[in-house]
Scaffold this motif. Structure first.
Motif, mmCIF file in Angstrom:
data_model
loop_
_atom_site.group_PDB
_atom_site.id
_atom_site.type_symbol
_atom_site.label_atom_id
_atom_site.label_comp_id
_atom_site.label_asym_id
_atom_site.label_seq_id
_atom_site.Cartn_x
_atom_site.Cartn_y
_atom_site.Cartn_z
ATOM 1 N N ARG A 147 121.923 35.874 -67.356
ATOM 2 C CA ARG A 147 120.531 35.240 -67.122
ATOM 3 C C ARG A 147 119.514 36.388 -66.989
ATOM 4 O O ARG A 147 118.321 35.924 -67.284
ATOM 5 N N TYR A 148 120.081 37.362 -66.603
ATOM 6 C CA TYR A 148 118.841 38.665 -66.755
ATOM 7 C C TYR A 148 118.226 38.854 -67.908
ATOM 8 O O TYR A 148 118.704 39.207 -69.050
ATOM 9 N N GLN A 149 116.778 38.926 -67.733
ATOM 10 C CA GLN A 149 115.974 39.218 -68.674
ATOM 11 C C GLN A 149 115.461 40.597 -68.573
ATOM 12 O O GLN A 149 114.581 41.025 -67.657
ATOM 13 N N VAL A 186 113.042 43.874 -69.292
ATOM 14 C CA VAL A 186 111.815 44.282 -69.682
ATOM 15 C C VAL A 186 111.826 45.709 -70.128
ATOM 16 O O VAL A 186 112.370 46.683 -69.469
ATOM 17 N N GLU A 243 107.288 48.072 -73.089
ATOM 18 C CA GLU A 243 106.571 46.880 -72.629
ATOM 19 C C GLU A 243 105.618 47.264 -71.604
ATOM 20 O O GLU A 243 104.569 46.743 -71.375
ATOM 21 N N HIS A 289 113.674 38.876 -62.808
ATOM 22 C CA HIS A 289 114.213 38.985 -63.882
ATOM 23 C C HIS A 289 114.806 38.033 -64.422
ATOM 24 O O HIS A 289 115.577 37.720 -65.713
ATOM 25 N N SER A 290 114.870 36.831 -63.771
ATOM 26 C CA SER A 290 115.502 35.420 -64.328
ATOM 27 C C SER A 290 114.516 34.804 -65.200
ATOM 28 O O SER A 290 114.832 33.986 -65.633
ATOM 29 N N THR A 291 113.316 35.200 -65.109
ATOM 30 C CA THR A 291 112.381 34.510 -65.888
ATOM 31 C C THR A 291 111.515 35.565 -67.037
ATOM 32 O O THR A 291 111.765 36.715 -66.834
ATOM 33 N N SER A 292 111.229 35.429 -68.017
ATOM 34 C CA SER A 292 110.672 36.005 -69.144
ATOM 35 C C SER A 292 109.361 36.755 -68.587
ATOM 36 O O SER A 292 108.352 36.194 -67.900
ATOM 37 N N PHE A 293 108.841 38.052 -68.947
ATOM 38 C CA PHE A 293 107.800 38.701 -68.580
ATOM 39 C C PHE A 293 106.671 38.091 -69.627
ATOM 40 O O PHE A 293 106.723 38.812 -70.757
ATOM 41 N N ASP A 294 105.355 37.873 -69.053
ATOM 42 C CA ASP A 294 104.525 37.391 -69.905
ATOM 43 C C ASP A 294 103.359 38.412 -69.448
ATOM 44 O O ASP A 294 102.553 38.179 -68.569
#
Length: 319
Positions: A84-86, A88, A92, A184-189
């Motif tokens: 699940r780790y997203q 960066v 970026e 890091h479980s969610t996307s970086f916006d």
């Protein structure tokens, strides 16, 4: 490697940690990426392991719940994380500042890589600056950092740097949250982070109003001693507490005239002087295995926690 610091770059005067490649001002993001050691990617691969039996190798097995993160340029492993780790990417972090530097008047001042790539950061000066009594100038910055070893969410943080001593201090925002953190479980916006951070004059003005208040708060010797005791006592331990005697003696000395800028009107015998004695100790004097260990602590670890505690205690003196 002598340092956890893989590479870094900076502009203007030598940065407070004294490490890195010096650049001329207004370099493009592409040059920063190369000179700061951030021109590589974090790659992913399945986890594989070899079983062993007596006298021979066993089978190659997989662990599908996790993945390995590694550097694209050296293939050096960085960490093992869940599926699940997203990630960066280092680039970026720099790209976050592209429109801020090209449109909003920000300027990148330092960027780099810690722990072989497990942490990356960039620090940009905003167009916000204030001066306290005694020509004591404080400039505003935005720090963006991320980690890929499970120790740091992607974090955007307002930071102040006092020019006379290069002391760094996180700026508490109006909502009492000093940073915007993206797990890091969610996307970086990046655009959402900028909106939430509220890169505006309001936060800076609020912070400097507090700094002005503590710079005008005169303190007596007994108040100074009690302040340092509160900052360096661990309240989670038994009633007697545990203090770091060496640290307390050092910050007392910094406050009493041996610290950088301690003789300025804003600091001499004031609560602001107490706070700066602690921040100088954390940024420049505290024992550390290396300069870059101290940097990591001052921005992301125990040193940052100690500085926040010192700020909270100083603000209580003018509440």
């Amino acid at each position: 490697m002598a340092h956890m610091l893989e590479t870094m770059a900076y502009v203007n005067e030598t940065s407070w940690h004294g490490l890195g490649n010096k650049l001329t001002a207004k370099q493009p993001i592409e040059v920063w990426a190369e000179q700061a050691g951030m021109d590589w990617q974090i790659k992913e691969a399945p986890v594989r392991f070899m079983t062993e039996s007596i006298g021979s190798l066993g089978a190659i097995m997989s662990f599908p719940e996790n993945k390995v993160l590694f550097r694209s340029d050296t293939n050096v492993p960085l960490s093992v994380v869940s599926q699940r780790y997203q990630v960066v990417q280092p680039r970026e972090i720099l790209e976050f500042y592209r429109d801020l530097t090209e449109i909003s008047g920000f300027s990148l001042e330092t960027a780099g890589v810690l722990k072989g790539g497990r942490k990356v950061w960039a620090l940009a000066r905003t167009n916000q600056s204030s001066t306290l009594k005694g020509n004591d100038t404080v400039n505003g910055y935005v720090l963006l950092a991320t980690g890929c070893d499970g120790t740091l969410a992607t974090t955007a943080q307002f930071t102040s740097i006092r020019v006379v001593c290069n002391n760094t201090l996180a700026i508490a925002l109006a909502n009492n949250s000093g940073a915007v953190k993206v797990p890091h479980s969610t996307s970086f916006d990046p655009e959402a982070v900028k909106r939430k951070l509220g890169i505006s004059v309001t936060s800076w003005d609020s912070f400097m109003y507090k700094m002005k208040a503590i710079s005008e708060r005169k303190v007596k010797s007994i108040e100074a001693a009690n302040y340092f005791l509160r900052v360096f006592t661990d309240s989670a331990l038994p009633a007697s507490g545990v203090t770091n005697e060496r640290a307390m003696k050092k910050v007392q000395s910094l406050f009493e005239g041996h610290g950088m800028g301690s003789q300025l009107t804003s600091s001499k015998g004031t609560a602001f002087g107490l706070l700066n004695a602690v921040t100088e100790f954390v940024d420049h004097e505290r024992r550390a295995r290396s300069v870059d260990h101290r940097l990591e602590s001052a921005w992301f670890g125990p040193g940052a926690t100690l500085k926040q505690k010192a700020l909270d205690q100083a603000l209580l003196m003018v509440a």
